[in-house]
Design a protein around this motif. Structure first.
Motif, PDB file in Angstrom:
ATOM      1  N   SER A 220     -38.002  -1.211 -52.743  1.00  0.00           N
ATOM      2  CA  SER A 220     -37.053  -0.599 -52.107  1.00  0.00           C
ATOM      3  C   SER A 220     -38.093   0.483 -51.344  1.00  0.00           C
ATOM      4  O   SER A 220     -38.870   1.229 -51.873  1.00  0.00           O
ATOM      5  N   TYR A 221     -37.560   0.647 -50.081  1.00  0.00           N
ATOM      6  CA  TYR A 221     -38.179   1.711 -49.085  1.00  0.00           C
ATOM      7  C   TYR A 221     -37.390   2.928 -48.795  1.00  0.00           C
ATOM      8  O   TYR A 221     -36.305   2.521 -48.342  1.00  0.00           O
ATOM      9  N   GLU A 222     -37.918   4.161 -48.821  1.00  0.00           N
ATOM     10  CA  GLU A 222     -37.191   5.254 -48.663  1.00  0.00           C
ATOM     11  C   GLU A 222     -37.634   5.829 -47.044  1.00  0.00           C
ATOM     12  O   GLU A 222     -38.818   5.925 -47.035  1.00  0.00           O
ATOM     13  N   THR A 223     -36.379   6.037 -46.328  1.00  0.00           N
ATOM     14  CA  THR A 223     -36.957   6.527 -44.845  1.00  0.00           C
ATOM     15  C   THR A 223     -36.661   8.108 -44.828  1.00  0.00           C
ATOM     16  O   THR A 223     -35.753   8.348 -45.613  1.00  0.00           O
ATOM     17  N   ASP A 224     -37.488   8.741 -43.978  1.00  0.00           N
ATOM     18  CA  ASP A 224     -37.083  10.110 -43.855  1.00  0.00           C
ATOM     19  C   ASP A 224     -35.887  10.153 -42.978  1.00  0.00           C
ATOM     20  O   ASP A 224     -35.394   9.087 -42.578  1.00  0.00           O
ATOM     21  N   ALA A 225     -35.346  11.358 -42.912  1.00  0.00           N
ATOM     22  CA  ALA A 225     -34.161  11.272 -41.937  1.00  0.00           C
ATOM     23  C   ALA A 225     -34.504  11.063 -40.432  1.00  0.00           C
ATOM     24  O   ALA A 225     -35.479  11.125 -40.057  1.00  0.00           O
ATOM     25  N   VAL A 226     -33.334  10.703 -39.794  1.00  0.00           N
ATOM     26  CA  VAL A 226     -33.421  10.312 -38.523  1.00  0.00           C
ATOM     27  C   VAL A 226     -32.701  10.906 -37.642  1.00  0.00           C
ATOM     28  O   VAL A 226     -31.593  11.362 -38.052  1.00  0.00           O
ATOM     29  N   SER A 227     -33.124  11.275 -36.397  1.00  0.00           N
ATOM     30  CA  SER A 227     -32.463  12.127 -35.502  1.00  0.00           C
ATOM     31  C   SER A 227     -32.115  11.393 -34.102  1.00  0.00           C
ATOM     32  O   SER A 227     -33.040  10.474 -33.694  1.00  0.00           O
ATOM     33  N   LEU A 228     -31.066  11.693 -33.257  1.00  0.00           N
ATOM     34  CA  LEU A 228     -30.597  10.842 -32.279  1.00  0.00           C
ATOM     35  C   LEU A 228     -30.335  12.027 -31.282  1.00  0.00           C
ATOM     36  O   LEU A 228     -29.445  13.273 -31.472  1.00  0.00           O
ATOM     37  N   HIS A 229     -30.621  11.812 -30.184  1.00  0.00           N
ATOM     38  CA  HIS A 229     -30.382  12.853 -29.090  1.00  0.00           C
ATOM     39  C   HIS A 229     -29.347  11.736 -28.045  1.00  0.00           C
ATOM     40  O   HIS A 229     -30.186  10.626 -27.579  1.00  0.00           O
ATOM     41  N   GLU A 230     -28.380  12.241 -27.795  1.00  0.00           N
ATOM     42  CA  GLU A 230     -27.371  11.353 -26.798  1.00  0.00           C
ATOM     43  C   GLU A 230     -26.898  12.045 -25.749  1.00  0.00           C
ATOM     44  O   GLU A 230     -26.236  13.170 -25.874  1.00  0.00           O
ATOM     45  N   VAL A 231     -27.036  11.360 -24.578  1.00  0.00           N
ATOM     46  CA  VAL A 231     -26.394  11.949 -23.346  1.00  0.00           C
ATOM     47  C   VAL A 231     -24.979  10.866 -22.580  1.00  0.00           C
ATOM     48  O   VAL A 231     -25.679   9.477 -22.597  1.00  0.00           O
ATOM     49  N   LEU A 232     -23.974  11.103 -22.748  1.00  0.00           N
ATOM     50  CA  LEU A 232     -23.167  10.501 -22.523  1.00  0.00           C
ATOM     51  C   LEU A 232     -22.015  10.749 -21.424  1.00  0.00           C
ATOM     52  O   LEU A 232     -21.890  12.087 -21.141  1.00  0.00           O
ATOM     53  N   PHE A 233     -21.573   9.827 -20.784  1.00  0.00           N
ATOM     54  CA  PHE A 233     -20.413   9.797 -19.743  1.00  0.00           C
ATOM     55  C   PHE A 233     -19.138   9.653 -20.504  1.00  0.00           C
ATOM     56  O   PHE A 233     -18.936   8.417 -21.281  1.00  0.00           O
ATOM     57  N   THR A 234     -18.058  10.212 -20.307  1.00  0.00           N
ATOM     58  CA  THR A 234     -16.818  10.262 -21.077  1.00  0.00           C
ATOM     59  C   THR A 234     -15.666  10.039 -20.103  1.00  0.00           C
ATOM     60  O   THR A 234     -15.745  10.615 -19.053  1.00  0.00           O
ATOM     61  N   VAL A 235     -14.784   8.965 -20.519  1.00  0.00           N
ATOM     62  CA  VAL A 235     -13.428   9.189 -19.634  1.00  0.00           C
ATOM     63  C   VAL A 235     -12.392   9.127 -20.778  1.00  0.00           C
ATOM     64  O   VAL A 235     -12.366   8.634 -21.856  1.00  0.00           O
ATOM     65  N   ALA A 236     -11.245  10.106 -20.798  1.00  0.00           N
ATOM     66  CA  ALA A 236     -10.279  10.241 -21.680  1.00  0.00           C
ATOM     67  C   ALA A 236      -8.947  10.225 -20.952  1.00  0.00           C
ATOM     68  O   ALA A 236      -8.614  10.525 -19.891  1.00  0.00           O
TER      69      ALA A 236
END
Length: 239
Positions: A220-236
């Motif tokens: 079993s392998y433990e990973t460190d925390a993962v970060s995500l930066h996201e730039v999104l176009f939205t339509v609502a």
């Protein structure tokens, strides 16, 4: 004269009862689609069992490529009770490649070709605050809590190789700007930062890939925390 006064009074009452004022007293459900770019952090991971079996620390870092991000949210404005606030339930998905894995063994580092895939799927509850500028443009800030599933797949030549799935707690902070095209349709842009707690994944190391003799090591392998930066176009669409 009396007829003129009656018409003027009727027009005034009609103006004060216009939909623009009535909408502030109603809950409005909406659905939003999202499409954009996800920029993930590198992923560090290790296994205490492998360290013990090989008699030396083995640390690995996978370099994750940028990915297409897409998702949707189903939400509700809360203006009648909490002006400016809205809440939503959102799902988002990103799928990335990782081509290289840097393995540090006893202080010496070696880079292995990985040709692996990692997908991250998040289900999250969100709360937003819309900043009223009395215009068609509405900036907002928000935050969310949820869970993210990771699926990792890499060939046997990778150190280690993976074919496993795990889930972990995640949280996000968001900011952006919406533009009201019509009363029902909004387009906008959103930046989202997501932090995902580490995953626990089952993997296999072939000791021969590290210059050791012996059978394959499943651990079993433990990973460190993962970060995500996201730039999104939205339509609502607001009902």
């Amino acid at each position: 004269m009396n007829t003129f006064k009656y018409i003027a009074a009727t027009a005034l009452l009609a103006g004060t009862a216009s939909p623009a004022f009535a909408e502030a007293d109603t809950f409005r459900p909406y659905i939003e689609g999202q499409l954009g770019l996800a920029i993930p952090s590198d992923v560090d991971y290790n296994s205490d069992a492998v360290d013990a079996a090989l008699g030396t620390p083995v640390d690995a870092e996978a370099s994750i490529d940028n990915a297409l991000s897409f998702g949707a949210e189903l939400g509700l404005t809360l203006d009648p009770v909490l002006p400016g606030l809205r809440t939503s339930l959102g799902i988002s998905h990103r799928s990335s490649d990782f081509d290289d894995v840097d393995v540090t063994l006893g202080g010496a580092s070696t880079t292995f070709d990985a040709d692996g895939d990692i997908s991250l799927t998040s289900l999250q509850g969100n709360l937003y605050y819309d900043i009223d500028l009395d215009s068609r443009f509405t900036p907002f800030v928000g935050g969310g809590l949820g869970v993210t599933w990771a699926k990792v797949d890499s060939p046997d030549s990778t150190v280690p190789s993976f074919d496993d799935t795990d889930a972990s707690f995640s949280w996000s902070l968001m900011t952006g700007l919406n533009f009201e095209v019509t009363d029902n349709i909004l387009v906008g842009g959103k930046y989202r930062f997501t932090r995902i707690n580490g995953f626990d994944l089952e993997g296999t190391i072939d000791p021969a890939n590290l210059g050791f003799a012996g059978p394959s090591l499943d651990s079993s392998y433990e990973t460190d925390a993962v970060s995500l930066h996201e730039v999104l176009f939205t339509v609502a669409y607001r009902f």
